[in-house]
Write an enzyme that holds these catalytic residues in place. Sequence first.
Site, mmCIF file in Angstrom:
data_model
loop_
_atom_site.group_PDB
_atom_site.id
_atom_site.type_symbol
_atom_site.label_atom_id
_atom_site.label_comp_id
_atom_site.label_asym_id
_atom_site.label_seq_id
_atom_site.Cartn_x
_atom_site.Cartn_y
_atom_site.Cartn_z
ATOM 1 N N ASP A 154 -2.697 49.580 30.486
ATOM 2 C CA ASP A 154 -3.303 49.951 28.737
ATOM 3 C C ASP A 154 -1.981 50.776 27.642
ATOM 4 O O ASP A 154 -0.891 51.456 28.762
ATOM 5 C CB ASP A 154 -4.679 50.684 29.054
ATOM 6 C CG ASP A 154 -4.492 52.944 28.685
ATOM 7 O OD1 ASP A 154 -3.647 52.846 28.533
ATOM 8 O OD2 ASP A 154 -5.184 52.419 29.776
ATOM 9 N N GLN A 198 0.339 55.543 35.102
ATOM 10 C CA GLN A 198 -0.126 54.738 36.339
ATOM 11 C C GLN A 198 -0.886 53.572 35.478
ATOM 12 O O GLN A 198 -0.549 52.907 35.942
ATOM 13 C CB GLN A 198 -0.775 55.773 37.887
ATOM 14 C CG GLN A 198 0.350 56.800 38.368
ATOM 15 C CD GLN A 198 -1.137 57.020 39.719
ATOM 16 O OE1 GLN A 198 -1.037 56.046 40.430
ATOM 17 N NE2 GLN A 198 -1.342 58.287 39.016
ATOM 18 N N ASN A 199 -1.258 53.663 34.092
ATOM 19 C CA ASN A 199 -2.189 53.083 32.982
ATOM 20 C C ASN A 199 -1.229 51.852 32.753
ATOM 21 O O ASN A 199 0.781 51.829 32.296
ATOM 22 C CB ASN A 199 -2.549 53.315 32.330
ATOM 23 C CG ASN A 199 -3.753 54.707 32.998
ATOM 24 O OD1 ASN A 199 -4.004 54.648 34.226
ATOM 25 N ND2 ASN A 199 -4.254 55.168 32.427
ATOM 26 N N GLY A 213 -7.023 62.145 35.827
ATOM 27 C CA GLY A 213 -7.768 61.326 36.237
ATOM 28 C C GLY A 213 -7.454 59.914 37.327
ATOM 29 O O GLY A 213 -7.036 59.066 36.569
ATOM 30 N N THR A 214 -6.884 60.998 38.224
ATOM 31 C CA THR A 214 -6.004 60.220 38.611
ATOM 32 C C THR A 214 -6.705 60.601 40.143
ATOM 33 O O THR A 214 -6.907 61.865 41.098
ATOM 34 C CB THR A 214 -4.761 60.272 39.164
ATOM 35 O OG1 THR A 214 -4.186 59.633 40.077
ATOM 36 C CG2 THR A 214 -3.616 61.044 38.560
ATOM 37 N N HIS A 273 3.526 51.954 36.032
ATOM 38 C CA HIS A 273 3.678 50.964 37.279
ATOM 39 C C HIS A 273 3.463 49.597 36.023
ATOM 40 O O HIS A 273 2.457 48.619 36.317
ATOM 41 C CB HIS A 273 1.615 51.439 37.531
ATOM 42 C CG HIS A 273 1.706 51.880 38.865
ATOM 43 N ND1 HIS A 273 0.583 52.105 39.158
ATOM 44 C CD2 HIS A 273 2.917 52.186 39.520
ATOM 45 C CE1 HIS A 273 0.956 52.806 40.510
ATOM 46 N NE2 HIS A 273 2.283 53.063 40.549
HETATM 47 N N1 APR Z 1 -12.358 61.674 33.088
HETATM 48 C C1 APR Z 1 -11.237 62.123 34.108
HETATM 49 N N2 APR Z 1 -11.431 61.896 35.740
HETATM 50 C C2 APR Z 1 -12.267 60.496 35.883
HETATM 51 C C3 APR Z 1 -13.592 59.899 34.525
HETATM 52 C C4 APR Z 1 -13.113 60.795 33.581
HETATM 53 N N3 APR Z 1 -13.951 60.019 32.337
HETATM 54 N N4 APR Z 1 -13.836 58.927 35.364
HETATM 55 C C5 APR Z 1 -12.849 59.169 37.066
HETATM 56 N N5 APR Z 1 -12.381 59.869 36.544
HETATM 57 C C6 APR Z 1 -10.869 59.816 38.046
HETATM 58 C C7 APR Z 1 -11.532 59.733 39.150
HETATM 59 O O1 APR Z 1 -12.522 60.478 39.515
HETATM 60 C C8 APR Z 1 -10.605 59.418 40.647
HETATM 61 O O2 APR Z 1 -9.914 60.489 40.833
HETATM 62 O O3 APR Z 1 -9.958 59.193 38.263
HETATM 63 C C9 APR Z 1 -9.131 58.785 38.986
HETATM 64 C C10 APR Z 1 -9.402 57.252 39.255
HETATM 65 O O4 APR Z 1 -9.125 57.076 40.644
HETATM 66 P P1 APR Z 1 -8.000 55.480 40.718
HETATM 67 O O5 APR Z 1 -9.556 54.356 40.356
HETATM 68 O O6 APR Z 1 -7.762 55.475 42.043
HETATM 69 O O7 APR Z 1 -6.907 55.694 39.351
HETATM 70 P P2 APR Z 1 -5.190 55.525 39.642
HETATM 71 O O8 APR Z 1 -5.326 56.992 40.278
HETATM 72 O O9 APR Z 1 -5.156 55.711 38.794
HETATM 73 O O10 APR Z 1 -4.822 54.674 40.210
HETATM 74 C C11 APR Z 1 -3.682 54.941 40.717
HETATM 75 O O11 APR Z 1 -3.650 52.505 41.722
HETATM 76 O O12 APR Z 1 -4.526 50.414 42.036
HETATM 77 C C12 APR Z 1 -3.730 51.111 41.924
HETATM 78 O O13 APR Z 1 -1.674 50.296 40.195
HETATM 79 C C13 APR Z 1 -3.266 50.428 40.708
HETATM 80 O O14 APR Z 1 -2.058 52.427 38.888
HETATM 81 C C14 APR Z 1 -3.175 51.825 39.563
HETATM 82 C C15 APR Z 1 -2.857 52.787 41.208
#
Ligand code: APR
Length: 225
Positions: free
Chosen positions: A88, A85-86, A168-169, A103
């Site tokens: 980068d 979903q990243n 990490g999502t 995304h």
């Molecule tokens: N290692 C692993 N996981 C981690 C770490 C780490 N060091 N630090 C934080 N996390 C976890 C958090 O606990 C959380 O569950 O990463 C997750 C980040 O969640 P979000 O910020 O919601 O990111 P993501 O799930 O990628 O978001 C999905 O939302 O805003 C939109 O389009 C954007 O692609 C993105 C989508």
Amino acid sequence: MEIIVLTGAGVSAESGIPTFRGNNGLWENHRIEDVASPEGWERNPQLVLQFYNERRKKIAEAQPNAAHYALAELEKKHTVKIITQNIDDLHERAGSKNVMHLHGEIFKSRSIKNETVNYDCPGDINIGDIAPDGFQLRPHIVWFGEMVPMMETATHMMHTAEIVLVIGTSMVVYPAASLLYFATPFSTKYIINPEIPEMQKTKNLIFIQKNAGEGVKEIVERLME
Ligand code: APR
């Protein structure tokens, strides 16, 4: 073995790229809907471009971390397909060959009128920068409320996975969060996250409550044996 890896912002957290949630709904001091939605773009395209220009610079300076490198290593023994979903490019820079960006990608741009053609975008996009079709360029990023064009392909990819790694999502943004449930009940699913996300019940789920750097390295070592 065929391994599908679903990654979110947490896999890049240890590279210094902040995650989205857990910050009062703010993303680098902006409301997410102001900088990542078609409505935000209509209201203030200048702000949106500036926001992504800053993100692009920060991402260019960041380096892949142990989790990205371990996933690239996994390709030496298995068929690995990453669905991220990243926006980068840290998976690619770590050496992963098969990466799908659900995304979009910060280093690509597209015309506001055509989402199917994209262009390399190593630097800033400004108001007045136009695509070959004559329309304003915007980042090649899927905003809230927009279709996720790769979703159907991603869903099909899940069917043949023998192992799924979810790294990490927060599993709250749909349709991406639904992908895990398209994997067969027989596949083993590892969730690697320091905070275990709330999820639907599904078979063969194993939680590894660790940061990506440590947790992914551990699981990759096991899968390389
Ligand atoms: N290692 C692993 N996981 C981690 C770490 C780490 N060091 N630090 C934080 N996390 C976890 C958090 O606990 C959380 O569950 O990463 C997750 C980040 O969640 P979000 O910020 O919601 O990111 P993501 O799930 O990628 O978001 C999905 O939302 O805003 C939109 O389009 C954007 O692609 C993105 C989508």
